[in-house]
Design a protein around this motif. Sequence first.
Motif, mmCIF file in Angstrom:
data_model
loop_
_atom_site.group_PDB
_atom_site.id
_atom_site.type_symbol
_atom_site.label_atom_id
_atom_site.label_comp_id
_atom_site.label_asym_id
_atom_site.label_seq_id
_atom_site.Cartn_x
_atom_site.Cartn_y
_atom_site.Cartn_z
ATOM 1 N N PHE A 146 0.836 -1.207 0.000
ATOM 2 C CA PHE A 146 0.000 0.000 0.000
ATOM 3 C C PHE A 146 0.871 1.258 0.000
ATOM 4 N N ILE A 147 1.910 1.260 0.848
ATOM 5 C CA ILE A 147 2.807 2.423 0.937
ATOM 6 C C ILE A 147 3.518 2.655 -0.390
ATOM 7 N N ARG A 148 4.042 1.581 -0.980
ATOM 8 C CA ARG A 148 4.811 1.727 -2.220
ATOM 9 C C ARG A 148 3.935 2.171 -3.393
ATOM 10 N N ILE A 149 2.729 1.601 -3.497
ATOM 11 C CA ILE A 149 1.863 1.892 -4.650
ATOM 12 C C ILE A 149 1.166 3.234 -4.518
ATOM 13 N N PHE A 150 0.527 3.478 -3.366
ATOM 14 C CA PHE A 150 -0.345 4.640 -3.231
ATOM 15 C C PHE A 150 0.332 5.864 -2.615
ATOM 16 N N ILE A 151 1.376 5.671 -1.820
ATOM 17 C CA ILE A 151 2.030 6.815 -1.180
ATOM 18 C C ILE A 151 3.317 7.193 -1.896
ATOM 19 N N MET A 152 4.174 6.204 -2.148
ATOM 20 C CA MET A 152 5.458 6.485 -2.783
ATOM 21 C C MET A 152 5.395 6.420 -4.309
ATOM 22 N N PHE B 32 7.387 -4.026 -5.792
ATOM 23 C CA PHE B 32 8.455 -5.009 -5.637
ATOM 24 C C PHE B 32 9.828 -4.365 -5.452
ATOM 25 N N LYS B 33 9.876 -3.030 -5.428
ATOM 26 C CA LYS B 33 11.143 -2.327 -5.234
ATOM 27 C C LYS B 33 11.445 -2.225 -3.741
#
Length: 368
Positions: free
Chosen positions: A281-287, A292-293
Amino acid sequence: MIKILLENFNPDIRPFVWLVSAFILAFVIAYQTFPTILYVSKTKHLMDEPDGRSMHANRTPTLGGIGIFFSLVVVMTIVGAMLNTKVLLLVMGSLTILFFLGLKDDLTVLSARKKFTGQLLAATLLILFTDTRIIGFSKIFQVDVLPYWVSIVFTLFVYILIINAYNLIDGVDGLAGSIALLISAVFSVLFYNSGALSLATISVALIGALTAFLRYNFSSKHKIFMGDTGSMIVGFLIAFFAISFISQTQNNMSSLYFGSSPALILAMLFYPLMDTFRIFFIRIFIMKKSPFKADRNHVHHRFILQGFTHVQTTLTIVSINLFIILIAFSMLHLNLNTQIGLLFIYGSILFYAPFMIKKKLKKIRKNK
């Protein structure tokens, strides 16, 4: 004499002695294997180099999965003739596929696609040849039995989810091994009580291998990581235990866990699954980047940033997960949807509590 003893030996007569023997054998083999792995890793410079997201400062061997795999295979080979040979052989076959994929990734680099393909192949072998699958949702959202092919696809999804969720928590000393040890211990009791001696033997053997591994994983002088080899093997076995348990209970209406097995599995796997969904959620929607990074936004990274040591982080997370499991077992009398809903609430609160307590203690110290 030995031939007569073997012909008349029945593990079902003394299952507890049998399981203790499996634990000791797995522990001894793994414990004796790790020094050799450490020596070869250091001699051949097969070490993990610390980078920007590493939680360790020194070069460390990452081939601990070899010791875990070797001890499991030896135990399953020795007991194979006396238990459910079909299941044990298929489990060994699947583990062997993942072992070589993980080993290649630890020694060189393996693409995510090849790892994913190997995981699918290993899981498919067990699903199709043992028919061990999730046959339905146990009336979660009023969904009961799934069509055969939908059941297979969903079971494959669960395998892939658990394997990779487990891999993602391997970030601080002892965490992945301790979480797996806790989960395997619970499954050992469940399988033992249900008479599934083959499954109980595998889970107990995993406990023995992980106990030996943790001795070195927590060491300051002779540290070793399980690497992708270990995380894929252990994650796969945890997924296999989870799906086997759900399959058993869904096919047995008289089971105490007939209407509660999904909630119990979610409780046992709460930390790996919660951390995975949170990080995605953090990687897709926030960052706004690929899920997968790799980064340092995992819950265990947050514990370290708050001043917890590696040991404190591991003990805190494992203790919370144990408490969540105990609460889940105390709510078996409730409706399954209610159990799962409450699990998300109290589980989230319990994992957020240490940060609140730490913040409160810091404020108290400042005011002194």
